[in-house]
Scaffold this active site. Sequence first.
Site, PDB file in Angstrom:
ATOM      1  N   LYS A   5     -32.574   2.135 -21.923  1.00  0.00           N
ATOM      2  CA  LYS A   5     -31.366   2.237 -21.084  1.00  0.00           C
ATOM      3  C   LYS A   5     -30.605   3.501 -21.483  1.00  0.00           C
ATOM      4  O   LYS A   5     -29.786   3.477 -22.400  1.00  0.00           O
ATOM      5  CB  LYS A   5     -30.502   0.980 -21.261  1.00  0.00           C
ATOM      6  N   GLU A  22     -30.509   1.047 -25.958  1.00  0.00           N
ATOM      7  CA  GLU A  22     -29.508   1.831 -25.224  1.00  0.00           C
ATOM      8  C   GLU A  22     -28.809   2.846 -26.125  1.00  0.00           C
ATOM      9  O   GLU A  22     -27.811   2.530 -26.765  1.00  0.00           O
ATOM     10  CB  GLU A  22     -28.459   0.889 -24.592  1.00  0.00           C
TER      11      GLU A  22
HETATM   12  P1  13P Z   1     -21.758   0.884 -17.392  1.00  0.00           P
HETATM   13  O1  13P Z   1     -22.788   0.883 -16.275  1.00  0.00           O
HETATM   14  O2  13P Z   1     -20.394   0.485 -16.934  1.00  0.00           O
HETATM   15  O3  13P Z   1     -21.822   2.128 -18.218  1.00  0.00           O
HETATM   16  O4  13P Z   1     -22.177  -0.300 -18.346  1.00  0.00           O
HETATM   17  C1  13P Z   1     -23.484  -0.466 -18.680  1.00  0.00           C
HETATM   18  C2  13P Z   1     -23.580  -1.008 -20.031  1.00  0.00           C
HETATM   19  O5  13P Z   1     -24.174  -2.029 -20.260  1.00  0.00           O
HETATM   20  C3  13P Z   1     -22.942  -0.260 -21.123  1.00  0.00           C
HETATM   21  O6  13P Z   1     -23.388  -0.755 -22.332  1.00  0.00           O
END
Ligand code: 13P
Length: 342
Positions: free
Chosen positions: A220, A178
């Site tokens: 992600k 991510e």
């Molecule tokens: P949000 O969808 O609230 O951005 O959170 C997702 C997430 O896992 C952030 O690390």
Amino acid sequence: MNLADLNKVARAMVAPGKGILAADESSGTIKKRFDAINVESTEDNRRDYREMLFRARDAMSEYISGVILYDETIWQKAKDGTPLVKLIEQAGAIPGIKVDEGTKPLPGCPGELITMGLDGLPTRLPKYYEQGARFAKWRAVIDIGAGIPSYAAIRTNAHALARYAALCQAAQIVPIVEPEVLMDGDHSIDRCFEVTEFVLKETFQELYYQKVALEGMILKPNMAISGKKAKDRAGVAEVAEKTVKLLKECVPAAVPGIAFLSGGQSDEEATAHLDAMNRIGNLPWNLTFSYGRALQAAPQKAWSGKAGNVAAGQQAFTHRAHMNGLASKGEWKADLESKKAA
Ligand code: 13P
């Protein structure tokens, strides 16, 4: 590493019609969420809240493929003594774990952050696996502002993401990679596109150098989107079109799936954007959600810490999960929002 098994888990995480519940808020973040609904952030309240979500049977079995947990939650038991991990498994969803340890200022790069948590990770991962985790998450944060992001911040974070991903695969855990480019600020969608493109290209280069198997991971990312404070924010069609273009330019087809973060978008915006991308179609990877706020804001409000509101909280969660499940197939319609069919 058994890549066939990693690939099987990764594909299940992005199965059409399903997506991921990001319920991995750190203690600091969940306190902020609870403050907003006047609920004290105690260990029991955090447990009760998450138990409510995991026991929402329709949502969990039909629309949720996996749940990202915070370290506290993966060891917690429901009120009746059932481990919370078991509730998730019983609903047919896959437990996952956030393994990063948050961010710290990056030396030499004022205003920029590096994600911590590599030290000790090889020892922690087998314990999480034993506890039921089959995937993990690590979030890198890239901010857009005057003179930032710097190459140093992008490169250092990409390197850490790849180190984490390689360690996960060695422990037979699917890494969610991510790299989040924040939507804070007043930048344009094109600036977001440009920064995200650089970040994704660096990230995949590091994943390659560090021998991460793309078939055994999930990306992600943020969407290509205008900053929250931008004037003339791009509409749904533009966000969808530019995000798909961005991903096609940066993400190899060997990656089984892409599960977006919501990043501060409103609930309905996050759903509409995902839906519009899937309507474009003809994509080499499955596109779905891994939402935190966009799945939980509604149930948090409906629950507000009261045992008598559990059914209402579960209904609100089921509705959002259902809407996003439809969006993952390009089958969502705005008028379904008012029906609250779930
Ligand atoms: P949000 O969808 O609230 O951005 O959170 C997702 C997430 O896992 C952030 O690390």
